[in-house]
Design a protein around this motif. Structure first.
Motif, PDB file in Angstrom:
ATOM      1  N   GLN A 258       0.505 -47.498 -30.819  1.00 45.89           N
ATOM      2  CA  GLN A 258      -0.406 -48.559 -30.386  1.00 45.89           C
ATOM      3  C   GLN A 258      -1.738 -47.984 -29.913  1.00 45.89           C
ATOM      4  O   GLN A 258      -2.800 -48.547 -30.176  1.00 45.89           O
ATOM      5  N   SER A 259      -1.700 -46.841 -29.228  1.00 48.10           N
ATOM      6  CA  SER A 259      -2.924 -46.281 -28.651  1.00 48.10           C
ATOM      7  C   SER A 259      -3.840 -45.668 -29.699  1.00 48.10           C
ATOM      8  O   SER A 259      -5.009 -45.383 -29.413  1.00 48.10           O
ATOM      9  N   THR A 264     -10.243 -51.744 -29.736  1.00 48.80           N
ATOM     10  CA  THR A 264      -9.603 -52.128 -28.486  1.00 48.80           C
ATOM     11  C   THR A 264     -10.256 -53.393 -27.937  1.00 48.80           C
ATOM     12  O   THR A 264     -11.468 -53.592 -28.082  1.00 48.80           O
ATOM     13  N   VAL A 265      -9.442 -54.236 -27.314  1.00 50.97           N
ATOM     14  CA  VAL A 265      -9.939 -55.411 -26.608  1.00 50.97           C
ATOM     15  C   VAL A 265      -9.587 -55.255 -25.130  1.00 50.97           C
ATOM     16  O   VAL A 265      -8.450 -54.906 -24.789  1.00 50.97           O
ATOM     17  N   GLU A 295      -6.301 -53.279 -23.490  1.00 53.32           N
ATOM     18  CA  GLU A 295      -6.227 -52.720 -22.142  1.00 53.32           C
ATOM     19  C   GLU A 295      -6.440 -53.863 -21.160  1.00 53.32           C
ATOM     20  O   GLU A 295      -7.452 -54.562 -21.227  1.00 53.32           O
ATOM     21  N   MET A 296      -5.477 -54.050 -20.264  1.00 50.02           N
ATOM     22  CA  MET A 296      -5.515 -55.159 -19.322  1.00 50.02           C
ATOM     23  C   MET A 296      -5.977 -54.673 -17.953  1.00 50.02           C
ATOM     24  O   MET A 296      -5.535 -53.623 -17.479  1.00 50.02           O
ATOM     25  N   VAL A 297      -6.834 -55.457 -17.337  1.00 50.57           N
ATOM     26  CA  VAL A 297      -7.421 -55.053 -16.057  1.00 50.57           C
ATOM     27  C   VAL A 297      -7.396 -56.243 -15.102  1.00 50.57           C
ATOM     28  O   VAL A 297      -7.834 -57.343 -15.445  1.00 50.57           O
ATOM     29  N   LEU A 310     -14.837 -49.096 -19.908  1.00 53.75           N
ATOM     30  CA  LEU A 310     -13.949 -49.808 -20.825  1.00 53.75           C
ATOM     31  C   LEU A 310     -14.724 -50.800 -21.684  1.00 53.75           C
ATOM     32  O   LEU A 310     -14.566 -50.829 -22.916  1.00 53.75           O
ATOM     33  N   VAL A 311     -15.562 -51.606 -21.064  1.00 48.79           N
ATOM     34  CA  VAL A 311     -16.331 -52.596 -21.820  1.00 48.79           C
ATOM     35  C   VAL A 311     -17.239 -51.907 -22.835  1.00 48.79           C
ATOM     36  O   VAL A 311     -17.419 -52.386 -23.966  1.00 48.79           O
ATOM     37  N   GLY A 312     -17.779 -50.762 -22.458  1.00 46.81           N
ATOM     38  CA  GLY A 312     -18.673 -50.047 -23.351  1.00 46.81           C
ATOM     39  C   GLY A 312     -18.033 -49.580 -24.643  1.00 46.81           C
ATOM     40  O   GLY A 312     -18.710 -49.445 -25.662  1.00 46.81           O
ATOM     41  N   ARG A 313     -16.723 -49.341 -24.619  1.00 46.84           N
ATOM     42  CA  ARG A 313     -16.063 -48.841 -25.834  1.00 46.84           C
ATOM     43  C   ARG A 313     -15.186 -49.892 -26.522  1.00 46.84           C
ATOM     44  O   ARG A 313     -14.524 -49.587 -27.516  1.00 46.84           O
ATOM     45  N   CYS A 314     -15.170 -51.109 -26.009  1.00 45.77           N
ATOM     46  CA  CYS A 314     -14.326 -52.147 -26.591  1.00 45.77           C
ATOM     47  C   CYS A 314     -15.061 -52.943 -27.657  1.00 45.77           C
ATOM     48  O   CYS A 314     -16.278 -53.097 -27.618  1.00 45.77           O
ATOM     49  N   ALA A 315     -14.284 -53.469 -28.599  1.00 43.78           N
ATOM     50  CA  ALA A 315     -14.848 -54.340 -29.627  1.00 43.78           C
ATOM     51  C   ALA A 315     -14.780 -55.799 -29.217  1.00 43.78           C
ATOM     52  O   ALA A 315     -15.458 -56.642 -29.801  1.00 43.78           O
ATOM     53  N   GLY A 316     -13.941 -56.101 -28.233  1.00 46.75           N
ATOM     54  CA  GLY A 316     -13.789 -57.478 -27.790  1.00 46.75           C
ATOM     55  C   GLY A 316     -13.470 -57.545 -26.308  1.00 46.75           C
ATOM     56  O   GLY A 316     -12.964 -56.581 -25.714  1.00 46.75           O
ATOM     57  N   ILE A 317     -13.769 -58.694 -25.705  1.00 51.66           N
ATOM     58  CA  ILE A 317     -13.537 -58.920 -24.275  1.00 51.66           C
ATOM     59  C   ILE A 317     -12.908 -60.293 -24.102  1.00 51.66           C
ATOM     60  O   ILE A 317     -13.364 -61.266 -24.722  1.00 51.66           O
TER      61      ILE A 317
END
Length: 575
Positions: A258-259, A264-265, A295-297, A310-317
């Motif tokens: 998975q990783s 990543t979202v 990744e859940m926060v 995290l937001v900087g490297r994610c494709a979705g939020i």
């Protein structure tokens, strides 16, 4: 071992057993629970496991669900005088494990509550009374005497932000709460029947742990410092004694896969507000089904620097709206501001309310993200009542839509490979045309299928390949029932066109289609050539599909002279 039954209609029982030196398990068996806190259904009920460790001092590890209040407290008092309990170890504060903490504090006000910093903060909001506490982190120890030295391992986000694991050096038992657990209720205390528990163990991982794969790997890394684990004393299901190494290894294998996802979202939620945690988990489950990592926060305990990275490297939020007021307003507001500042154009954004009673409104914040150049991932989910099964299905399907949107470039690359001779050769494998229909409780689903093959004579059975990102996959777990509708040559176009449509999240797949109900409750398509009623017996995982083997329990042909519709492809890298 002692079993204490209660009224049969409730099917709530207690089980106690000595599982190691000075160590007693107290298991609350919830036989008939068919759904858990998030959207997934349960085939085999569940248990809530608690433990007593007796050294020169005594520790109670976790409590139980509040529905077991009287049963649990009666059993506990039969095993020990609550005044003799020195420590209450809280693995995490989710109510199914900490639901009786307030009762324990009333019976034993002298106890010291042991937990992570975040867990103690959550408990303060939950019990509303003073209590003695001891904050612990990875590497910290607590000496109970007689060799029972408890060593703690931080495991945040498995699956709550406050989780810790507890290792007893004397017995080499690892107390893990949700980690390495499963929703499986039986009289078996241990995991001697691996085949019986495998489907529930995997499904539990997929729903609760897969969205936190990076955190799983971090926890496994920290566990390497332990002297050796001979038993996993988990919080749900049978304890792991016979297959400890194998079942821990599976967590590592699944999480590594998975990783390694390309995209990543980030899913932000508020763990103890409304239904935020359950809704976020359902959305995350839908995303991970598409091969996109999550990744859940928790907005309440998020570190601004970590959020920004995290937001900087994610494709979705995805954001669960926090409350407009409360003790953690400053923290959640800071986190939202950090997310907005770090967001970038071309990212996807999705939002949901959690029915907390004081949710911040979606539209003003969504407008800010849209003005920053982000793309709306799915229609905002607005919860106005207690979430139903249909709402959780909507959440999962919304997550799947987001994951599929992020995976479109990968599919485009597959389509561009049509000149490959291997793909052309695979495409020459033909199949019939079928529509799978399923109904479970208030949930229903359908999909067009062509990868179907008979697999056994006695009992009559067949296999069907189901893509991992299909919405109906959640309704085809071991024990689930469905109908295989066989389409007729020359009379399938209308049904095929209907079920090839892209349905929006939560849409009724059967609107405008003539159906009748099968004995197993699933829809039969009236215009199908034949139908088979089926029950899922086992599942085998392939890279992007599940091979589902099912036995046939009933069937009928409407036109014995007609032929099955056949599907021919030109290439083998898409349907």
């Amino acid at each position: 071992m002692v079993a204490t039954p209660v009224k049969a209609e409730k099917r709530l029982t207690m089980q106690t057993a000595e599982i190691a030196a000075d160590t007693t398990a107290i298991r609350s068996l919830d036989w008939d629970r068919d759904r858990f806190d998030i959207e997934f259904g349960l085939q085999n009920g569940t248990t809530y496991n608690s433990y007593i460790i007796r050294g020169e001092k005594t520790a109670l590890v976790d409590t139980s669900h509040e529905k077991f209040r009287q049963l649990y407290l009666d059993v506990l008092r039969g095993l020990i005088d609550p005044k003799e309990i020195d420590y209450l170890v809280i693995s995490h504060t989710e109510p199914d494990h900490s639901g009786l903490v307030k009762d324990i504090l009333q019976l034993a006000p002298q106890v010291t509550v042991v937990g992570s910093k975040v867990a103690i903060q959550f408990l303060e909001d939950f019990v509303h009374q003073p209590f003695q506490r001891q904050l612990v982190k990875s590497g910290d120890t607590l000496d109970l005497g007689k060799g029972h030295v408890l060593e703690f391992v931080s495991a945040p986000n498995l699956h709550w932000p406050d989780t810790i694991l507890t290792y007893d050096r004397a017995t080499q038992l690892l107390f893990t709460c949700d980690v390495f657990g499963m929703h499986y209720c039986s009289d078996s205390l241990f995991d001697e029947d691996l085949k019986a528990i495998e489907p529930d163990y995997r499904f539990y991982y997929e729903c609760l742990m897969a969205p936190n794969a990076r955190s799983v790997l971090s926890a496994l890394k920290r566990m390497e410092s332990l002297a050796g684990v001979t038993m996993v004393a988990n919080g749900h299901g049978p304890l792991l004694r016979y297959n400890v190494d194998e079942l821990i290894r599976r967590y590592r294998t699944w999480s590594e896969g998975q990783s390694k996802a390309e995209k990543t979202v980030a899913v932000f939620y508020v763990s103890d507000y409304g239904y935020s945690d359950r809704i976020s988990q359902a959305i995350a489950r839908g995303i991970t089904k598409t091969g996109v990592a999550v990744e859940m926060v928790d907005l309440k305990s998020a570190d601004p620097q970590d959020v920004q990275e995290l937001v900087g490297r994610c494709a979705g939020i995805v954001i669960g709206m926090p409350p407009l007021s409360g003790s953690h307003l400053k923290e959640t507001a800071t986190s939202i501001g950090t997310i907005l500042a770090a967001a970038k154009p071309k990212q996807f954004i999705g939002m949901f309310e959690s029915y907390g009673g004081d949710d911040e409104p979606i539209d003003p914040l969504l407008t800010k993200f849209r003005e920053a150049g982000l793309t709306k991932a799915f229609p905002s989910i607005r919860i106005k009542d207690t979430p139903s099964e249909a709402i959780y299905q909507l959440c999962e399907e919304s997550g799947t839509d987001l994951g599929q949107a992020l995976s479109i470039d990968r599919k485009v690359k597959q389509l561009k490979a049509i000149d490959n001779e291997l793909e052309k050769a695979i495409g020459r494998i033909s199949g019939g045309l079928y529509i799978i229909t399923a109904k479970k409780g208030n949930l229903s689903g359908a999909m067009l299928a062509s990868w179907v093959a008979q697999a056994s004579f006695e009992p009559p059975g067949f296999t069907v390949a189901v893509a991992k990102d299909r919405a109906i996959e959640s309704l085809m777990q071991v024990g689930d029932k469905f109908v295989l509708n066989i389409l007729e040559e020359g009379n399938y176009q209308a049904l095929m066109k209907h079920f090839l449509k892209r349905f929006p999240p939560g849409a009724d797949r059967f609107a405008g289609v003539k159906t009748q109900s099968a004995a197993n409750g699933s829809p039969i398509l009236t215009n199908a050539l034949a139908y088979l009623e089926c029950e899922v017996i086992s599942r085998m995982e392939c890279s992007d599909h599940w091979i589902v083997y099912s036995k046939v329990t009933n069937g009928r042909v409407s036109n014995s002279d007609a032929l099955t519709a056949v599907h021919h492809r030109k290439v083998g890298n898409y349907y």
